[in-house]
Design a protein around this motif. Structure first.
Motif, PDB file in Angstrom:
ATOM      1  N   ARG A  91       1.734  -4.119  -1.026  1.00 42.71           N
ATOM      2  CA  ARG A  91       1.988  -2.752  -0.570  1.00 42.71           C
ATOM      3  C   ARG A  91       0.658  -2.163  -0.149  1.00 42.71           C
ATOM      4  O   ARG A  91      -0.126  -1.724  -0.986  1.00 42.71           O
ATOM      5  CB  ARG A  91       2.601  -1.916  -1.683  1.00 42.71           C
ATOM      6  N   GLY A  92       0.361  -2.217   1.118  1.00 41.05           N
ATOM      7  CA  GLY A  92      -0.917  -1.712   1.610  1.00 41.05           C
ATOM      8  C   GLY A  92      -2.070  -2.503   1.020  1.00 41.05           C
ATOM      9  O   GLY A  92      -2.200  -3.704   1.250  1.00 41.05           O
ATOM     10  N   ALA A  94       6.143  -4.806 -13.061  1.00 39.38           N
ATOM     11  CA  ALA A  94       5.184  -5.304 -12.078  1.00 39.38           C
ATOM     12  C   ALA A  94       3.763  -5.312 -12.632  1.00 39.38           C
ATOM     13  O   ALA A  94       3.419  -4.521 -13.515  1.00 39.38           O
ATOM     14  CB  ALA A  94       5.237  -4.451 -10.814  1.00 39.38           C
ATOM     15  N   PHE A  95       2.962  -6.220 -12.116  1.00 36.40           N
ATOM     16  CA  PHE A  95       1.526  -6.253 -12.388  1.00 36.40           C
ATOM     17  C   PHE A  95       0.824  -5.996 -11.061  1.00 36.40           C
ATOM     18  O   PHE A  95       1.085  -6.699 -10.070  1.00 36.40           O
ATOM     19  CB  PHE A  95       1.111  -7.607 -12.963  1.00 36.40           C
ATOM     20  N   ILE A  96      -0.061  -4.995 -11.028  1.00 33.86           N
ATOM     21  CA  ILE A  96      -0.606  -4.504  -9.761  1.00 33.86           C
ATOM     22  C   ILE A  96      -2.126  -4.554  -9.768  1.00 33.86           C
ATOM     23  O   ILE A  96      -2.769  -4.172 -10.745  1.00 33.86           O
ATOM     24  CB  ILE A  96      -0.148  -3.052  -9.503  1.00 33.86           C
ATOM     25  N   TRP A 156     -11.953  -8.323   4.577  1.00 33.46           N
ATOM     26  CA  TRP A 156     -11.121  -9.517   4.474  1.00 33.46           C
ATOM     27  C   TRP A 156      -9.870  -9.296   3.619  1.00 33.46           C
ATOM     28  O   TRP A 156      -9.374 -10.223   2.973  1.00 33.46           O
ATOM     29  CB  TRP A 156     -11.936 -10.700   3.940  1.00 33.46           C
ATOM     30  N   LEU A 157      -9.333  -8.097   3.641  1.00 33.76           N
ATOM     31  CA  LEU A 157      -8.149  -7.808   2.844  1.00 33.76           C
ATOM     32  C   LEU A 157      -6.958  -8.646   3.302  1.00 33.76           C
ATOM     33  O   LEU A 157      -6.227  -9.215   2.476  1.00 33.76           O
ATOM     34  CB  LEU A 157      -7.814  -6.319   2.931  1.00 33.76           C
ATOM     35  N   ASP A 158      -6.749  -8.758   4.600  1.00 33.36           N
ATOM     36  CA  ASP A 158      -5.583  -9.480   5.111  1.00 33.36           C
ATOM     37  C   ASP A 158      -5.674 -10.976   4.833  1.00 33.36           C
ATOM     38  O   ASP A 158      -4.696 -11.601   4.405  1.00 33.36           O
ATOM     39  CB  ASP A 158      -5.424  -9.240   6.617  1.00 33.36           C
ATOM     40  N   VAL A 159      -6.841 -11.562   5.083  1.00 35.26           N
ATOM     41  CA  VAL A 159      -6.978 -12.998   4.845  1.00 35.26           C
ATOM     42  C   VAL A 159      -6.904 -13.300   3.359  1.00 35.26           C
ATOM     43  O   VAL A 159      -6.345 -14.328   2.945  1.00 35.26           O
ATOM     44  CB  VAL A 159      -8.290 -13.540   5.464  1.00 35.26           C
TER      45      VAL A 159
END
Length: 216
Positions: free
Chosen positions: A6-7, A34-36, A45-48
């Motif tokens: 999520r983002g 959930a564990f977040i 490099w958040l997406d990769v």
């Protein structure tokens, strides 16, 4: 176990009971089922890192839960890639390369700000978390990759970590590093006496005994 995003948040859901403690150990905060883990929106490099995390999340949690990981293979892989980085090895892996009978779950790497970003570039295909600067009380920079075992690095470690007693990853250790040879490579590690003192303070009896055996 399910992995969601999520983002700038990586989420683990439907985590098996035997892996929940491992998720917490990896810095995931529990919110209901959930564990977040939350990162800065502008982290490099958040997406990769997300794509790599999807592939390796299960293996990372199981290694963390079992306490067994191919740390030596990960260190060999790191040494094949790392260049132009001022770094040293801390934690249990720094003991293992001395021949101390410990079982590292990961590699703890200490570097500087330039090194933190450079490691992100060199390990971009292995990143499982983005490299980012924050306001953590231990260190300003953080990165995590997976080379068959976790490789984690921090930079600009706060001097406060050595108060009231020095740790094996802070400025005191950095000022007293020792050089050793491991499988044809030169490595910098903290003094063994310092790591023994840290293990004693933490009540790690088995580690204390292993260090003492290696010192005789």
């Amino acid at each position: 176990m399910n992995v969601e995003r999520r983002g700038a948040q990586f989420l683990l859901t439907a985590v098996e009971p035997e892996l929940r403690e491992a998720a917490a150990a990896l810095g995931f905060l529990r919110d209901g089922d959930a564990f977040i883990r939350t990162f800065p929106e502008d982290a490099q490099w958040l997406d990769v890192a997300w794509c790599n995390f999807v592939r390796h999340a299960q293996a990372m949690l199981r290694q963390t839960a079992s306490g067994v990981a191919p740390w030596d293979e990960a260190l060999t892989a790191l040494l094949e890639r790392i260049e132009g980085v001022d770094w040293w090895l801390a934690g249990s892996a720094a003991l293992a390369v001395r021949g101390v009978e410990v079982s590292p779950r990961d590699l703890d790497v200490i570097t500087d700000a330039a090194g933190a970003e450079r490691l992100g570039e060199l390990l971009v295909d292995a990143l499982v978390e983005p490299v980012f600067a924050g306001d953590g009380w231990v260190a300003r920079w953080w990165g995590r990759a997976f080379l068959g075992a976790r490789v984690e690095w921090v930079a600009e470690v706060a001097s406060s970590v050595d108060d009231p007693d020095p740790v094996d990853f802070g400025p005191v250790a950095a000022a007293n590093l020792e050089r050793l040879r491991w499988r044809g490579h030169d490595l910098l590690v903290p003094p063994l006496e310092l790591q023994l003192a840290v293990a004693e303070r933490r009540g790690l009896t088995e580690r204390v005994e292993a260090i003492q055996r290696a010192s005789t």
